[in-house]
Write an enzyme that holds these catalytic residues in place. Structure first.
Site, PDB file in Angstrom:
ATOM      1  N   CYS A 110     -39.577  71.893 -22.722  1.00  0.00           N
ATOM      2  CA  CYS A 110     -39.702  71.306 -21.377  1.00  0.00           C
ATOM      3  C   CYS A 110     -40.880  71.883 -20.594  1.00  0.00           C
ATOM      4  CB  CYS A 110     -38.418  71.500 -20.591  1.00  0.00           C
ATOM      5  SG  CYS A 110     -37.010  70.730 -21.377  1.00  0.00           S
ATOM      6  N   HIS A 132     -39.824  71.292 -12.895  1.00  0.00           N
ATOM      7  CA  HIS A 132     -39.182  70.555 -13.985  1.00  0.00           C
ATOM      8  C   HIS A 132     -37.835  70.016 -13.501  1.00  0.00           C
ATOM      9  CE1 HIS A 132     -37.447  69.419 -17.698  1.00  0.00           C
ATOM     10  NE2 HIS A 132     -36.711  70.504 -17.868  1.00  0.00           N
ATOM     11  N   ASN A 163     -33.350  64.412 -17.263  1.00  0.00           N
ATOM     12  CA  ASN A 163     -34.289  65.459 -17.673  1.00  0.00           C
ATOM     13  C   ASN A 163     -35.177  64.879 -18.776  1.00  0.00           C
ATOM     14  OD1 ASN A 163     -35.556  67.584 -18.949  1.00  0.00           O
ATOM     15  ND2 ASN A 163     -33.763  68.928 -18.970  1.00  0.00           N
TER      16      ASN A 163
END
Ligand code: UT7
Length: 320
Positions: free
Chosen positions: A111, A247, A277
């Site tokens: 990520c 994020h 996500n």
């Protein structure tokens, strides 16, 4: 000389999957998912893969920047879910764009992929090696989650975001990248293996496995630390920062970071309610939304921050 983001683009698949849709396949419900994560729906691919999404986001970013593919010197793709073991997704993007003068490779930092790719691009440009680059974060985690595991399948969505970066006097000023390989098992996806003719291994499906609470604890500690570091190194204060673009994993993580930094929530834009996500894509998708809706003004100071598997984390301070 530093590097500046001069254009952004993003792409998400058209197929929307709501929390109610997921409640039909695993033992979950909208109240749990929304309350624990802030996610209401996500986009999931039907036919396309990571490279397709990356190419679409890249085309939009080039168009936004007014840059032609042949002007690109370097293409970096942050992804944890490339369509193939090799060649890199970045090379596929290069081929599709006909960016004939570029060098292209992937960066694997889960990520944190976009952040690590952006910081790497900055290092190449600051060193005077390249002038114009394309940085992409793209992931298709719907192909890697176990759709029977309610602990992970409700969290992720597919998408891609991109930024065109050019050598300029103002732009990115400070970067931090960190990793802790001792904790790689906290969030992982062991790849499928065919073994070889000696060990007779049979192929195993490789799904994402995650210790959610460990990731949560790590994120709320390390993200504020790296943000504080870039601000300290730049001799600025928290109040000089217009936005913290983090994020988009979980609104509770972002709330906790805001609290630790003693900053108001309106400085922390969020869009995980629509996209879930999206891993390496979440920061550039959000940045593109902010750019296209006019929220970012010339001279605004913003901090980008990513965290995820590796474990990896990082931050970038830049002037828009
Ligand atoms: O990009 C980085 C990737 N990952 C992250 O950022 C993840 C960070 N961690 C998190 O966001 C949170 O830890 C989660 C959202 C993953 C989980 O939230 P939590 O508050 O830590 O929940 P939990 O894992 O402690 O589970 C609480 C309960 C458990 O049931 P019991 O044992 O209390 O009966 C779980 O089995 O919730 C249950 N549960 C669910 N219930 C309904 C777990 N997943 C679900 C679900 N629906 N989807």
């Amino acid at each position: 000389m530093t590097s500046k983001i001069i254009g952004t683009g993003s792409y998400v698949p058209v197929q929307v999957v709501t929390n109610d849709d997921l409640a039909k396949i695993v033992d979950t419900n909208d109240e749990w998912i929304t309350g624990r994560t802030g996610i209401r729906e996500r986009r999931v691919v039907m036919e396309e893969g990571t490279s397709h999404m990356a190419v679409e986001a890249a085309r939009r970013a080039l168009d936004n920047a007014g840059v032609k593919p042949e002007e690109l010197d370097l293409i970096l793709l942050g992804t944890a879910s490339p369509d193939h073991c090799f060649p890199s997704g970045a090379c596929e993007v290069q081929g599709a764009l006909e960016a004939v003068n570029a060098c292209a490779f992937d960066i694997s930092a889960a990520c944190s992929g976009f952040l690590f790719a952006l910081n790497t691009m900055q290092a190449f440009i600051q060193a005077g090696i390249y002038r114009t680059g394309l940085v992409i974060g793209a992931d298709c985690l719907s192909k890697l989650v176990d759709w029977k595991d309610r602990g992970t399948c409700v969290l992720f969505g597919d998408g891609a975001g991109a930024a065109v970066v050019r050598a300029e006097d103002k732009g990115m000023t400070h970067t931090v990248m960190r990793s802790d390989g001792a904790k790689w098992q906290v969030l992982s996806c062991i790849s499928r293996t065919n073994g070889n003719f000696l060990n007779h291994q049979t192929p195993e499906p490789g799904y994402i496995s995650m210790d959610g609470q460990e990731v949560f604890k790590f994120a709320v500690k390390k993200v504020p630390e790296c943000i504080q570091q870039v601000i300290l190194e730049s001799n600025l204060s928290m109040d000089d920062i217009k936005y913290f673009v983090l994020h988009q994993a979980n609104y509770r993580i972002i709330e906790s970071v805001a609290k630790r930094l003693k900053q108001p929530m309106d400085k922390f834009p969020m869009n995980m309610d629509h996209y879930g996500n999206t891993s390496a894509a979440s920061v550039p998708i959000l940045l593109d939304e902010m750019n296209r809706t006019g929220r970012l003004k010339t001279g605004d100071r913003i901090v980008l921050s990513g965290f995820g598997g590796g474990l990896t984390w990082g931050a970038t301070l830049l002037e828009w």
